[in-house]
Design a protein around this motif. Structure first.
Motif, PDB file in Angstrom:
ATOM      1  N   GLY A  93     -22.093  -0.580  26.520  1.00 60.56           N
ATOM      2  CA  GLY A  93     -23.101  -1.538  26.098  1.00 60.56           C
ATOM      3  C   GLY A  93     -22.953  -2.842  26.859  1.00 60.56           C
ATOM      4  N   PRO A  94     -23.950  -3.726  26.736  1.00 63.79           N
ATOM      5  CA  PRO A  94     -23.886  -5.008  27.440  1.00 63.79           C
ATOM      6  C   PRO A  94     -22.868  -5.948  26.812  1.00 63.79           C
ATOM      7  CG  PRO A  94     -25.795  -4.955  25.999  1.00 63.79           C
ATOM      8  CD  PRO A  94     -25.174  -3.584  25.929  1.00 63.79           C
ATOM      9  N   VAL A  95     -22.348  -6.839  27.644  1.00 62.55           N
ATOM     10  CA  VAL A  95     -21.407  -7.861  27.185  1.00 62.55           C
ATOM     11  C   VAL A  95     -22.124  -9.204  27.198  1.00 62.55           C
ATOM     12  CG1 VAL A  95     -19.212  -9.028  27.648  1.00 62.55           C
ATOM     13  CG2 VAL A  95     -19.438  -6.570  28.057  1.00 62.55           C
ATOM     14  N   ASN A  96     -22.004  -9.914  26.081  1.00 64.16           N
ATOM     15  CA  ASN A  96     -22.601 -11.247  26.040  1.00 64.16           C
ATOM     16  C   ASN A  96     -22.010 -12.122  27.136  1.00 64.16           C
ATOM     17  OD1 ASN A  96     -24.205 -10.631  23.789  1.00 64.16           O
ATOM     18  ND2 ASN A  96     -22.527 -11.107  22.377  1.00 64.16           N
ATOM     19  N   SER A  97     -22.778 -13.099  27.599  1.00 63.62           N
ATOM     20  CA  SER A  97     -22.338 -13.967  28.699  1.00 63.62           C
ATOM     21  C   SER A  97     -20.989 -14.592  28.376  1.00 63.62           C
ATOM     22  CB  SER A  97     -23.377 -15.056  28.958  1.00 63.62           C
ATOM     23  OG  SER A  97     -24.587 -14.492  29.414  1.00 63.62           O
ATOM     24  N   MET A  98     -20.092 -14.530  29.348  1.00 62.46           N
ATOM     25  CA  MET A  98     -18.754 -15.105  29.190  1.00 62.46           C
ATOM     26  C   MET A  98     -18.405 -15.919  30.433  1.00 62.46           C
ATOM     27  SD  MET A  98     -16.516 -12.094  27.377  1.00 62.46           S
ATOM     28  CE  MET A  98     -15.220 -13.277  26.943  1.00 62.46           C
ATOM     29  N   ARG A  99     -17.440 -16.799  30.282  1.00 58.70           N
ATOM     30  CA  ARG A  99     -16.982 -17.636  31.397  1.00 58.70           C
ATOM     31  C   ARG A  99     -15.706 -17.055  31.996  1.00 58.70           C
ATOM     32  NH1 ARG A  99     -17.820 -22.295  33.717  1.00 58.70           N
ATOM     33  NH2 ARG A  99     -19.454 -22.833  32.193  1.00 58.70           N
ATOM     34  N   PHE A 100     -15.698 -16.968  33.345  1.00 57.93           N
ATOM     35  CA  PHE A 100     -14.460 -16.602  34.030  1.00 57.93           C
ATOM     36  C   PHE A 100     -13.876 -17.846  34.678  1.00 57.93           C
ATOM     37  CE2 PHE A 100     -17.100 -16.660  37.780  1.00 57.93           C
ATOM     38  CZ  PHE A 100     -16.234 -16.942  38.835  1.00 57.93           C
ATOM     39  N   ASP A 101     -12.579 -17.836  34.868  1.00 60.83           N
ATOM     40  CA  ASP A 101     -11.884 -18.931  35.561  1.00 60.83           C
ATOM     41  C   ASP A 101     -10.686 -18.300  36.254  1.00 60.83           C
ATOM     42  OD1 ASP A 101     -10.183 -21.192  36.228  1.00 60.83           O
ATOM     43  OD2 ASP A 101     -11.460 -22.377  34.908  1.00 60.83           O
ATOM     44  N   ASP A 102     -10.813 -18.124  37.564  1.00 62.76           N
ATOM     45  CA  ASP A 102      -9.791 -17.369  38.280  1.00 62.76           C
ATOM     46  C   ASP A 102      -9.713 -17.855  39.718  1.00 62.76           C
ATOM     47  OD1 ASP A 102      -7.816 -15.491  38.681  1.00 62.76           O
ATOM     48  OD2 ASP A 102      -8.967 -13.848  37.804  1.00 62.76           O
ATOM     49  N   SER A 103      -8.589 -17.598  40.347  1.00 63.76           N
ATOM     50  CA  SER A 103      -8.363 -18.031  41.726  1.00 63.76           C
ATOM     51  C   SER A 103      -8.846 -16.978  42.711  1.00 63.76           C
ATOM     52  CB  SER A 103      -6.876 -18.295  41.949  1.00 63.76           C
ATOM     53  OG  SER A 103      -6.589 -18.435  43.329  1.00 63.76           O
ATOM     54  N   LEU A 104      -9.383 -17.446  43.824  1.00 64.53           N
ATOM     55  CA  LEU A 104      -9.788 -16.540  44.898  1.00 64.53           C
ATOM     56  C   LEU A 104      -8.595 -15.735  45.400  1.00 64.53           C
ATOM     57  CD1 LEU A 104     -12.412 -16.019  46.723  1.00 64.53           C
ATOM     58  CD2 LEU A 104     -11.133 -17.296  48.448  1.00 64.53           C
ATOM     59  N   TYR A 105      -7.393 -16.332  45.346  1.00 71.03           N
ATOM     60  CA  TYR A 105      -6.203 -15.640  45.818  1.00 71.03           C
ATOM     61  C   TYR A 105      -5.805 -14.501  44.888  1.00 71.03           C
ATOM     62  CZ  TYR A 105      -5.957 -19.676  48.881  1.00 71.03           C
ATOM     63  OH  TYR A 105      -6.259 -20.645  49.810  1.00 71.03           O
TER      64      TYR A 105
ATOM     65  N   GLY B  43     -19.364  -3.955  47.166  1.00 66.07           N
ATOM     66  CA  GLY B  43     -18.899  -4.281  45.833  1.00 66.07           C
ATOM     67  C   GLY B  43     -17.380  -4.311  45.827  1.00 66.07           C
ATOM     68  N   ALA B  44     -16.780  -4.969  44.828  1.00 58.87           N
ATOM     69  CA  ALA B  44     -15.328  -5.133  44.802  1.00 58.87           C
ATOM     70  C   ALA B  44     -14.763  -4.737  43.442  1.00 58.87           C
ATOM     71  CB  ALA B  44     -14.960  -6.591  45.103  1.00 58.87           C
ATOM     72  N   LEU B  45     -13.735  -3.900  43.459  1.00 63.67           N
ATOM     73  CA  LEU B  45     -13.040  -3.479  42.246  1.00 63.67           C
ATOM     74  C   LEU B  45     -11.773  -4.311  42.102  1.00 63.67           C
ATOM     75  CD1 LEU B  45     -12.798  -1.498  39.854  1.00 63.67           C
ATOM     76  CD2 LEU B  45     -11.554   0.048  41.406  1.00 63.67           C
ATOM     77  N   LEU B  46     -11.651  -5.004  40.954  1.00 66.60           N
ATOM     78  CA  LEU B  46     -10.515  -5.882  40.705  1.00 66.60           C
ATOM     79  C   LEU B  46      -9.639  -5.298  39.592  1.00 66.60           C
ATOM     80  CD1 LEU B  46     -12.247  -9.409  40.640  1.00 66.60           C
ATOM     81  CD2 LEU B  46     -11.653  -7.977  42.606  1.00 66.60           C
ATOM     82  N   SER B  47      -8.336  -5.369  39.783  1.00 65.94           N
ATOM     83  CA  SER B  47      -7.409  -4.941  38.751  1.00 65.94           C
ATOM     84  C   SER B  47      -7.427  -5.883  37.557  1.00 65.94           C
ATOM     85  CB  SER B  47      -5.975  -4.848  39.317  1.00 65.94           C
ATOM     86  OG  SER B  47      -5.926  -3.921  40.383  1.00 65.94           O
ATOM     87  N   GLY B  48      -7.768  -7.154  37.815  1.00 64.11           N
ATOM     88  CA  GLY B  48      -7.810  -8.117  36.724  1.00 64.11           C
ATOM     89  C   GLY B  48      -8.677  -9.300  37.051  1.00 64.11           C
ATOM     90  N   LEU B  49      -9.518  -9.715  36.089  1.00 60.47           N
ATOM     91  CA  LEU B  49     -10.330 -10.917  36.180  1.00 60.47           C
ATOM     92  C   LEU B  49     -10.157 -11.690  34.898  1.00 60.47           C
ATOM     93  CD1 LEU B  49     -12.576 -12.544  37.744  1.00 60.47           C
ATOM     94  CD2 LEU B  49     -14.233 -11.261  36.363  1.00 60.47           C
ATOM     95  N   ILE B  50      -9.875 -12.983  34.992  1.00 56.78           N
ATOM     96  CA  ILE B  50      -9.565 -13.798  33.831  1.00 56.78           C
ATOM     97  C   ILE B  50     -10.835 -14.362  33.220  1.00 56.78           C
ATOM     98  CG2 ILE B  50      -8.328 -15.823  32.973  1.00 56.78           C
ATOM     99  CD1 ILE B  50      -6.323 -15.417  35.253  1.00 56.78           C
ATOM    100  N   LEU B  51     -11.115 -13.998  31.947  1.00 54.44           N
ATOM    101  CA  LEU B  51     -12.197 -14.564  31.171  1.00 54.44           C
ATOM    102  C   LEU B  51     -11.615 -15.568  30.176  1.00 54.44           C
ATOM    103  CD1 LEU B  51     -14.383 -11.400  30.425  1.00 54.44           C
ATOM    104  CD2 LEU B  51     -14.573 -13.018  32.317  1.00 54.44           C
ATOM    105  N   THR B  52     -12.200 -16.749  30.128  1.00 53.55           N
ATOM    106  CA  THR B  52     -11.619 -17.828  29.324  1.00 53.55           C
ATOM    107  C   THR B  52     -12.352 -18.069  28.006  1.00 53.55           C
ATOM    108  OG1 THR B  52     -12.899 -19.451  30.564  1.00 53.55           O
ATOM    109  CG2 THR B  52     -10.643 -18.999  31.322  1.00 53.55           C
ATOM    110  N   LEU B  53     -13.647 -17.770  27.939  1.00 54.04           N
ATOM    111  CA  LEU B  53     -14.384 -17.909  26.675  1.00 54.04           C
ATOM    112  C   LEU B  53     -15.732 -17.192  26.810  1.00 54.04           C
ATOM    113  CD1 LEU B  53     -16.782 -20.270  27.195  1.00 54.04           C
ATOM    114  CD2 LEU B  53     -14.782 -21.735  27.072  1.00 54.04           C
TER     115      LEU B  53
END
Length: 446
Positions: A389-401, A436-446
């Motif tokens: 299902g869809p995920v409500n809009s969330m904020r990510f905060d993560d480093s390019l590195y 497209g890019a597959l990431l092992s982890g993306l940080i969502l803050t809220l």
């Protein structure tokens, strides 16, 4: 006589020769040309609501003498005598301004007499056929979109004998599909040859995602999640990075978000390679400053590569100008694809987030290349390779590195072309081609 009935290039060359004859003493010049013949069609609720054409051309004249220079923009009419008169009036105005100015210490003119002429006259589709296909595909859907197509021209000439001409025909259809509840899917189809079957596949994917938005929404707590970034989401990240990330001036002034990469204090993934393309690109092979552009490897398997150096940066920091724009941003950015097959994305993701778009990006910590932004449009929660299902809009905060460094697990083999949708003053020729890019982890803050 209008521009439609006379060769743009011939008209430009006529203006150049007239300008050469008007020079006095030690005066020199650079002359830029910008033109387009564009068709615009606006859609709302799946139907055409506005259609029109724009035909325009302008000159950018720089007069130079003993290190002083002054600039003026001239709108062209297409009538030879009227445009010659406008050019003479502009020259007189700049000639009167020069004595009031001080020499520019960072004026670095290209003295080479180079020549370049490229025309990419693709056979653009008949607009009626495009409208028919779009309306048929959008039947029963709430579609809002914007279609722009036609040839765009750029030219350059200088008093030292340099001459460049570039013409590229292209189309760009940018659209969104809306549900009654307000959720939306955003998509784009762009290129030089309209292929009905390719558009049909793009539209079918958007329709499928629109249907999936009707599933019960999922709420995720802040945390770190596996994530797949579709090319449109990855493009938002790279567009933000492009402002200063590859700039010679930003690196020299220690303001680049990739400062730590170039100093050796941080790393990106060896899967990541970025290039500024010239050959075959829709942007011209020369800059507005009169330097031929070069093919550049900006990031080579995660390692820092070349920087984009404009003439002013070259003069200030003792570098070689490589045809970068004055803003030192990529005009034809290409990321090398990987080995991830398109039909294996959900299976490889397993459990995590499928992110179709990102929105409102900015830096939360620029020296650390840390970005923040919102998920939007088609973002879904996936479990065991199946969309839940869809995920409500969330904020990510993560480093390019992390995102394109330690957490980058794979890139799709297929890449997607995106053209600039900007129409402020005129259509643009900048582009990107990204996987497209597959990431092992993306940080969502809220």
């Amino acid at each position: 006589m209008t521009l439609a009935s006379r060769s743009e290039q011939q008209h430009f060359e006529c203006l150049i020769e007239h300008l050469r004859r008007q020079l006095q003493g030690d005066e020199g010049f650079t002359l830029g040309y910008s033109g387009e013949t564009s068709e615009f069609i606006r859609f709302n609720q799946g139907r055409v609501r506005q259609a029109g054409q724009v035909q325009q051309a302008s000159l950018s004249l720089k007069l130079i003498e003993h290190g002083r220079h002054a600039d003026l923009q001239i709108t062209l009419s297409g009538e030879p005598q009227l445009d010659l008169q406008r050019l003479e009036e502009a020259l007189l105005q700049l000639r009167q301004s020069l004595p009031l100015l001080t020499p520019d210490p960072y004026l670095l003119l290209n003295q080479q007499s180079w020549q370049s002429c490229v025309e990419q006259r693709a056979s653009l589709p008949d607009s009626a056929a495009v409208v028919q296909q779009i309306e048929q595909a959008a039947s029963g859907l709430d579609l809002v979109g914007f279609y722009a197509a036609g040839p765009i021209s750029r030219g350059f000439a200088s008093s030292t004998g340099a001459f460049g001409w570039h013409l590229a025909s292209s189309f760009n259809f940018d659209w969104s599909l809306f549900r009654a509840e307000g959720q939306a899917v955003k998509a784009q189809y762009a290129g030089q040859t309209w292929q009905p079957e390719v558009f049909a596949r793009r539209f079918a994917l958007a329709r499928e995602q629109l249907n999936l938005l009707g599933l019960p929404p999922r709420t995720r707590a802040p945390g770190t999640y596996r994530a797949y970034l579709a090319p449109a989401a990855l493009q938002e990240i790279l567009e933000l990075l492009a402002w200063g990330g590859f700039s010679a001036q930003a690196l020299a002034d220690k303001h680049s978000p990739l400062q730590r990469l170039h100093s050796g204090d941080a790393q990106l993934s060896p899967l990541l390679s970025l290039h500024e393309r010239v050959d075959g690109a829709m942007s011209p092979g020369f800059s507005s400053e009169g330097y031929p552009r070069h093919e550049l490897c900006l990031i080579d398997a995660g390692r820092p590569g070349a920087t984009l150096a404009s003439s002013r940066s070259a003069a200030e920091y003792g570098l070689a100008a490589n045809g970068a724009s004055p803003w030192e941003t990529p005009l034809a950015l290409v990321m090398a694809g990987g080995t991830l097959e398109q039909d294996a994305i959900l299976r490889r993701l397993g459990t995590g987030l499928y992110i179709g778009n990102l929105w409102y990006l900015n830096y939360s910590d620029q020296p650390a290349a840390r970005m923040t932004g919102m998920t939007r449009f088609a973002t879904f929660w996936v479990e065991n390779g199946q969309i839940q299902g869809p995920v409500n809009s969330m904020r990510f905060d993560d480093s390019l590195y992390r995102m394109l460094g330690s957490e980058l697990e794979g890139l799709t083999r297929e890449t997607e072309l995106s053209l600039s949708t900007s129409t402020y003053h005129e259509r643009q020729l900048s582009s990107s081609r990204l996987p497209g890019a597959l990431l092992s982890g993306l940080i969502l803050t809220l």
